[in-house]
Design a protein around this motif. Structure first.
Motif, PDB file in Angstrom:
ATOM      1  N   ASN A 252      -2.740   2.850 -17.527  1.00  0.00           N
ATOM      2  CA  ASN A 252      -1.648   3.644 -18.079  1.00  0.00           C
ATOM      3  C   ASN A 252      -2.108   5.031 -18.497  1.00  0.00           C
ATOM      4  N   GLU A 253      -1.398   6.040 -18.042  1.00  0.00           N
ATOM      5  CA  GLU A 253      -1.534   7.392 -18.586  1.00  0.00           C
ATOM      6  C   GLU A 253      -0.116   7.890 -18.823  1.00  0.00           C
ATOM      7  N   GLU A 254       0.004   9.017 -19.506  1.00  0.00           N
ATOM      8  CA  GLU A 254       1.337   9.508 -19.860  1.00  0.00           C
ATOM      9  C   GLU A 254       2.228   9.677 -18.629  1.00  0.00           C
ATOM     10  N   GLU A 255       1.638  10.183 -17.539  1.00  0.00           N
ATOM     11  CA  GLU A 255       2.456  10.518 -16.374  1.00  0.00           C
ATOM     12  C   GLU A 255       2.430   9.468 -15.265  1.00  0.00           C
ATOM     13  N   TYR A 256       1.654   8.379 -15.448  1.00  0.00           N
ATOM     14  CA  TYR A 256       1.648   7.343 -14.401  1.00  0.00           C
ATOM     15  C   TYR A 256       1.255   5.977 -14.944  1.00  0.00           C
ATOM     16  N   GLN A 257       1.580   4.942 -14.139  1.00  0.00           N
ATOM     17  CA  GLN A 257       1.126   3.571 -14.389  1.00  0.00           C
ATOM     18  C   GLN A 257       0.753   2.950 -13.029  1.00  0.00           C
ATOM     19  N   ILE A 258      -0.520   2.571 -12.886  1.00  0.00           N
ATOM     20  CA  ILE A 258      -0.950   1.907 -11.653  1.00  0.00           C
ATOM     21  C   ILE A 258      -1.208   0.439 -11.972  1.00  0.00           C
ATOM     22  N   VAL A 259      -0.553  -0.443 -11.214  1.00  0.00           N
ATOM     23  CA  VAL A 259      -0.725  -1.882 -11.418  1.00  0.00           C
ATOM     24  C   VAL A 259      -1.607  -2.408 -10.281  1.00  0.00           C
ATOM     25  N   PHE A 260      -2.891  -2.613 -10.596  1.00  0.00           N
ATOM     26  CA  PHE A 260      -3.817  -3.151  -9.598  1.00  0.00           C
ATOM     27  C   PHE A 260      -3.712  -4.675  -9.569  1.00  0.00           C
ATOM     28  N   SER A 261      -3.914  -5.242  -8.399  1.00  0.00           N
ATOM     29  CA  SER A 261      -3.814  -6.686  -8.264  1.00  0.00           C
ATOM     30  C   SER A 261      -5.005  -7.202  -7.464  1.00  0.00           C
ATOM     31  N   ASP A 262      -5.804  -8.035  -8.106  1.00  0.00           N
ATOM     32  CA  ASP A 262      -6.946  -8.675  -7.442  1.00  0.00           C
ATOM     33  C   ASP A 262      -6.484 -10.030  -6.928  1.00  0.00           C
ATOM     34  N   THR A 263      -6.836 -10.352  -5.692  1.00  0.00           N
ATOM     35  CA  THR A 263      -6.372 -11.616  -5.096  1.00  0.00           C
ATOM     36  C   THR A 263      -7.566 -12.456  -4.643  1.00  0.00           C
ATOM     37  N   PRO A 264      -7.359 -13.777  -4.453  1.00  0.00           N
ATOM     38  CA  PRO A 264      -8.443 -14.616  -3.921  1.00  0.00           C
ATOM     39  C   PRO A 264      -8.887 -14.141  -2.540  1.00  0.00           C
ATOM     40  N   GLY A 265     -10.148 -14.374  -2.222  1.00  0.00           N
ATOM     41  CA  GLY A 265     -10.658 -14.042  -0.893  1.00  0.00           C
ATOM     42  C   GLY A 265      -9.953 -14.855   0.177  1.00  0.00           C
ATOM     43  N   ILE A 266      -9.734 -14.245   1.336  1.00  0.00           N
ATOM     44  CA  ILE A 266      -8.968 -14.901   2.402  1.00  0.00           C
ATOM     45  C   ILE A 266      -9.820 -15.958   3.120  1.00  0.00           C
ATOM     46  N   ILE A 267      -9.314 -17.187   3.118  1.00  0.00           N
ATOM     47  CA  ILE A 267     -10.020 -18.315   3.734  1.00  0.00           C
ATOM     48  C   ILE A 267      -9.002 -19.156   4.497  1.00  0.00           C
ATOM     49  N   LYS A 268      -9.493 -20.055   5.333  1.00  0.00           N
ATOM     50  CA  LYS A 268      -8.601 -21.053   5.940  1.00  0.00           C
ATOM     51  C   LYS A 268      -8.573 -22.246   4.972  1.00  0.00           C
ATOM     52  N   PRO A 269      -7.409 -22.562   4.399  1.00  0.00           N
ATOM     53  CA  PRO A 269      -7.360 -23.565   3.334  1.00  0.00           C
ATOM     54  C   PRO A 269      -7.764 -24.962   3.800  1.00  0.00           C
TER      55      PRO A 269
ATOM     56  N   LYS B 265       5.105   8.470 -12.241  1.00  0.00           N
ATOM     57  CA  LYS B 265       4.804   7.680 -11.051  1.00  0.00           C
ATOM     58  C   LYS B 265       4.362   6.275 -11.465  1.00  0.00           C
ATOM     59  N   ALA B 266       4.712   5.297 -10.659  1.00  0.00           N
ATOM     60  CA  ALA B 266       4.255   3.924 -10.916  1.00  0.00           C
ATOM     61  C   ALA B 266       4.229   3.156  -9.608  1.00  0.00           C
ATOM     62  N   GLY B 267       3.256   2.269  -9.462  1.00  0.00           N
ATOM     63  CA  GLY B 267       3.189   1.500  -8.231  1.00  0.00           C
ATOM     64  C   GLY B 267       2.216   0.344  -8.293  1.00  0.00           C
ATOM     65  N   PHE B 268       2.403  -0.588  -7.341  1.00  0.00           N
ATOM     66  CA  PHE B 268       1.534  -1.760  -7.219  1.00  0.00           C
ATOM     67  C   PHE B 268       0.500  -1.507  -6.131  1.00  0.00           C
ATOM     68  N   VAL B 269      -0.770  -1.674  -6.486  1.00  0.00           N
ATOM     69  CA  VAL B 269      -1.880  -1.472  -5.545  1.00  0.00           C
ATOM     70  C   VAL B 269      -2.604  -2.810  -5.423  1.00  0.00           C
ATOM     71  N   ASN B 270      -2.463  -3.443  -4.266  1.00  0.00           N
ATOM     72  CA  ASN B 270      -2.959  -4.813  -4.112  1.00  0.00           C
ATOM     73  C   ASN B 270      -4.217  -4.855  -3.248  1.00  0.00           C
ATOM     74  N   ILE B 271      -5.223  -5.566  -3.754  1.00  0.00           N
ATOM     75  CA  ILE B 271      -6.546  -5.599  -3.113  1.00  0.00           C
ATOM     76  C   ILE B 271      -6.717  -6.917  -2.367  1.00  0.00           C
ATOM     77  N   ILE B 272      -6.962  -6.832  -1.050  1.00  0.00           N
ATOM     78  CA  ILE B 272      -7.180  -8.052  -0.267  1.00  0.00           C
ATOM     79  C   ILE B 272      -8.462  -7.924   0.553  1.00  0.00           C
ATOM     80  N   GLY B 273      -8.973  -9.068   1.025  1.00  0.00           N
ATOM     81  CA  GLY B 273     -10.191  -9.067   1.838  1.00  0.00           C
ATOM     82  C   GLY B 273     -10.829 -10.434   1.856  1.00  0.00           C
ATOM     83  N   ASN B 274     -11.903 -10.573   2.630  1.00  0.00           N
ATOM     84  CA  ASN B 274     -12.635 -11.841   2.694  1.00  0.00           C
ATOM     85  C   ASN B 274     -13.262 -12.172   1.341  1.00  0.00           C
ATOM     86  N   PRO B 275     -13.688 -13.431   1.135  1.00  0.00           N
ATOM     87  CA  PRO B 275     -14.394 -13.759  -0.104  1.00  0.00           C
ATOM     88  C   PRO B 275     -15.664 -12.924  -0.246  1.00  0.00           C
TER      89      PRO B 275
END
Length: 295
Positions: A49-66, A4-14
């Motif tokens: 990484n483990e033998e049976e899976y790879q999880i790619v976590f993604s940390d993103t900037p806090g959501i703001i009005k630019p 198994k493999a997948g992208f897990v993306n983290i979003i939210g306020n600052p």
């Protein structure tokens, strides 16, 4: 058993604890953690990484009005997090009632991928408050699974990890099995220095700063690093250096200690401060520092 493999993306306020969560899930200190908003400027991947899976976590900037070009570029990183997610983590903290940007919120509630809504910092609340918050977010984001957690105390983070593992699809790995992140060593040098500046200076200084590693020479016993701290004005340069260089020296010592832990090796660090006028509003400069990737 299929891989198994997948992208897990983290979003939210600052400041809701996204970086703390990612570091807890990945088990490495990849994202800057300070109490100041807008700490994360890039999208940083942390790979488990483990033998049976790879999880790619993604940390993103806090959501703001630019308010300026750099912030607009930071929000592009958040938008990209919606595009390749297999699982979206929407992080809120106890007491919070809305996302700072309505358009992003709409994307969350209409998302086609599974949403895990993490109610963070529950160690700062009581049972009644917690139940009210769960009720509030259940009505606001009916398509989400809600997990009350404390990222700092690692409370309930294992349950989140286990659920992610159930949700990610069968797939071959996206990255080499020994990869920890998609970022270079120089990137982490820059981030460590920037973190120490965030911790040691007030007001505008931390946000007017960009760090560039000019030299990264790894020898058998030691890593020799030369880094330039860019500021926008001469007055900022003076504040950053401090009386007889004392302020900059303090940052340098703290950064070197952190780097020695991170790289598990002795580090010789030299810091220089240069004025790079209005770099936060310059398309060319932002591209040079790894922002404005889409333009």
């Amino acid at each position: 058993m299929a891989h198994k493999a997948g992208f897990v993306n983290i979003i939210g306020n600052p400041n809701v604890g996204k970086s703390t969560l990612m570091n807890a899930l990945v088990g490495e200190r990849l994202s800057i953690i300070t109490s100041k908003a807008q700490t994360t400027r890039h999208r940083i991947l942390g790979i488990v990484n483990e033998e049976e899976y790879q999880i790619v976590f993604s940390d993103t900037p806090g959501i703001i009005k630019p308010a300026y070009e750099l912030q607009a570029s930071m929000m592009d990183f958040v938008k990209s997090a919606f595009e390749d997610a297999d699982v979206l983590i929407y992080m809120v903290e106890v007491g919070e009632k809305e996302l700072k940007d309505e358009a992003f919120f709409n994307r969350i509630i209409h998302s086609k991928v599974p949403i895990l809504l993490l109610l963070n910092k529950i160690d700062k609340s009581n049972q009644v408050q917690l139940e009210e918050q769960v009720e509030l977010w259940t009505s606001k984001v009916p398509n989400a699974e809600i997990f009350p957690i404390s990222a700092l105390e690692k409370f309930n983070t294992q349950a989140v990890f286990d659920r992610i593992l159930e949700l990610i699809p069968e797939s071959p790995p996206y990255y080499a099995k020994d990869a920890l992140t998609d970022k270079s060593e120089r990137f982490f040098v820059n981030e460590i220095i920037r973190e120490k500046i965030l911790l040691n200076y007030d007001k505008e200084i931390p946000y007017a700063v960009e760090v560039e590693t000019e030299e990264f020479l790894e020898e058998e016993e030691i890593i020799r690093i030369k880094a330039i701290i860019m500021v926008e004005r001469d007055t900022q340069k003076g504040i950053l250096i401090g009386h007889k260089g004392a302020a900059l020296k303090k940052v340098g010592i703290a950064a070197r200690i952190e780097m020695e832990k991170f790289f598990d090796k002795k580090v010789h660090l030299e810091l220089f401060v240069k004025v790079n006028k209005d770099w936060r509003s310059s398309d060319y400069q932002l591209k040079r520092f790894g922002y404005n990737q889409k333009k």
